[in-house]
Design an enzyme around this catalytic site. Structure first.
Site, short mmCIF file in Angstrom:
data_model
loop_
_atom_site.label_atom_id
_atom_site.label_comp_id
_atom_site.label_asym_id
_atom_site.label_seq_id
_atom_site.Cartn_x
_atom_site.Cartn_y
_atom_site.Cartn_z
CG ASP A 51 10.12 -20.81 -0.41
OD1 ASP A 51 8.98 -20.22 0.19
OD2 ASP A 51 10.62 -20.23 -1.30
CE1 TYR A 56 13.13 -17.07 -5.80
CE2 TYR A 56 12.38 -19.14 -5.01
CZ TYR A 56 12.60 -17.85 -5.04
OH TYR A 56 12.79 -17.78 -3.50
CE LYS A 81 9.21 -16.78 -1.81
NZ LYS A 81 9.72 -18.08 -2.34
CG HIS A 112 9.21 -12.60 -4.76
ND1 HIS A 112 9.57 -13.51 -5.69
CD2 HIS A 112 10.48 -12.45 -3.75
CE1 HIS A 112 10.84 -14.12 -5.40
NE2 HIS A 112 11.34 -13.47 -4.27
#
Length: 312
Positions: A51, A56, A81, A112
């Site tokens: 994931d 990120y 996401k 998200h």
């Protein structure tokens, strides 16, 4: 008495019919080159579920690790996401994520947060950022946009074959009800990924999502940064009694509840431990259930999206 630990190989079924490995590797807050190293270690250890997310900043590392692992792409369930600054263009955002990942498709693409940030406030062209206004607040756009409009665009994405399923993240029951009841909704989200752990058990949300065929996914399953739940006296006592590690206890509690769990670690030994589960006794299972009742619920991830209330 020692519990019998087993590597989790269990898969659960999404409402699309696709199978998703119950225990996956989370990559949030993986710094430097940690995401690459942790994904390689996890895939070599037998994980088949990874994931990540655009925000990120590690999709490139995740994709490179997948290629370098030697594990065939079709054997790995990959989630990424849509970030808040791109709610108006999820198709373009997905293409950008796929380019960073170096993949032709992802298995699951999640909204998200149910919040659009006005991209006009982005500085230096950094679309994957959390822009702020001059007063320091976030430019949350509730006047010209809402998450229902985003979902109407996202639900078209599986037709492109660039994503197998779409879903949401950080959605409350009320937000899910609004989405499902919206006139333009044609697709029930495949998943809702939320903060979930013994100090935030999310019982009502789990029951609601189950009733609608939406898979719950637990992020921060050990209580987020520094894994505070591994120091909980009840968890330590159960671990000692069963001759296992505290992480085994908490991940097994999640697995026993029947949803996807996404522990994050960059430590190879901890990555391995996080996929080892055992069956908790009824007494031990209830003892963990009671942690939040005795100590009160605690939400760790709760950004200020004023004036939008994400968890109303």
């Amino acid at each position: 008495m020692s519990a019998t630990l087993q590597y989790s190989t269990k898969t659960l079924s999404l409402n699309t019919g696709a199978k998703i490995p119950q225990v996956g590797l989370g990559t949030w807050q993986s710094k430097n080159n940690d995401a690459y190293k942790s994904v390689v270690a996890a895939l070599k250890d037998g994980y088949r579920h990874v994931d990540t997310a655009a925000i990120y900043g590690n999709e490139d590392q995740v994709g490179q690790a997948i290629r370098d692992s030697g594990v065939p792409r079709e054997e790995i369930f990959v989630t990424t996401k849509l970030w808040c600054t791109q709610h108006h263009e999820p198709a373009k955002a997905l293409d950008q994520s796929l380019k960073r990942l170096g993949l032709d498709y992802v298995d699951l693409y999640l909204m998200h947060w149910p919040v659009r940030l006005d991209p006009n406030y982005i500085k230096d062209g950094h679309i994957l950022s959390c822009p702020t206004k001059e007063d320091g607040s976030r430019p949350v756009d509730i006047t010209n946009w809402n998450f229902i409009k985003t979902w109407e665009l996202m639900q078209e994405l599986p037709k492109t074959n660039k994503v197998k399923a779409v879903g949401v993240s950080n959605f409350s029951i009320n937000n899910l009800k609004d989405l499902l009841a919206s006139p333009g909704n044609q697709l029930t989200p495949a998943a809702n990924q939320v903060e979930l752990h013994p100090l935030l058990p999310q019982n009502e949300l789990i029951d609601f999502c189950k009733s609608k065929g939406i898979m719950i996914e637990a992020y921060s399953p050990l209580g987020s940064t520094n894994a505070p739940l591994l120091k909980e006296p009840v968890v330590l006592e159960i671990a000692k009694k069963n001759n296992v590690q505290p992480g085994h206890v908490v991940i097994s509690w999640h697995a026993q509840r029947g949803y996807v769990v996404l522990p994050k670690s960059v430590n190879p030994d901890r990555i391995k431990t996080n996929r080892e589960v055992f069956t908790l006794s009824d007494e031990d299972f209830e003892a963990i259930n009671n942690i939040s009742k005795e100590k009160g619920e605690k939400r760790v991830v709760n950004p200020d999206w004023y004036p939008f209330e994400a968890f109303k």
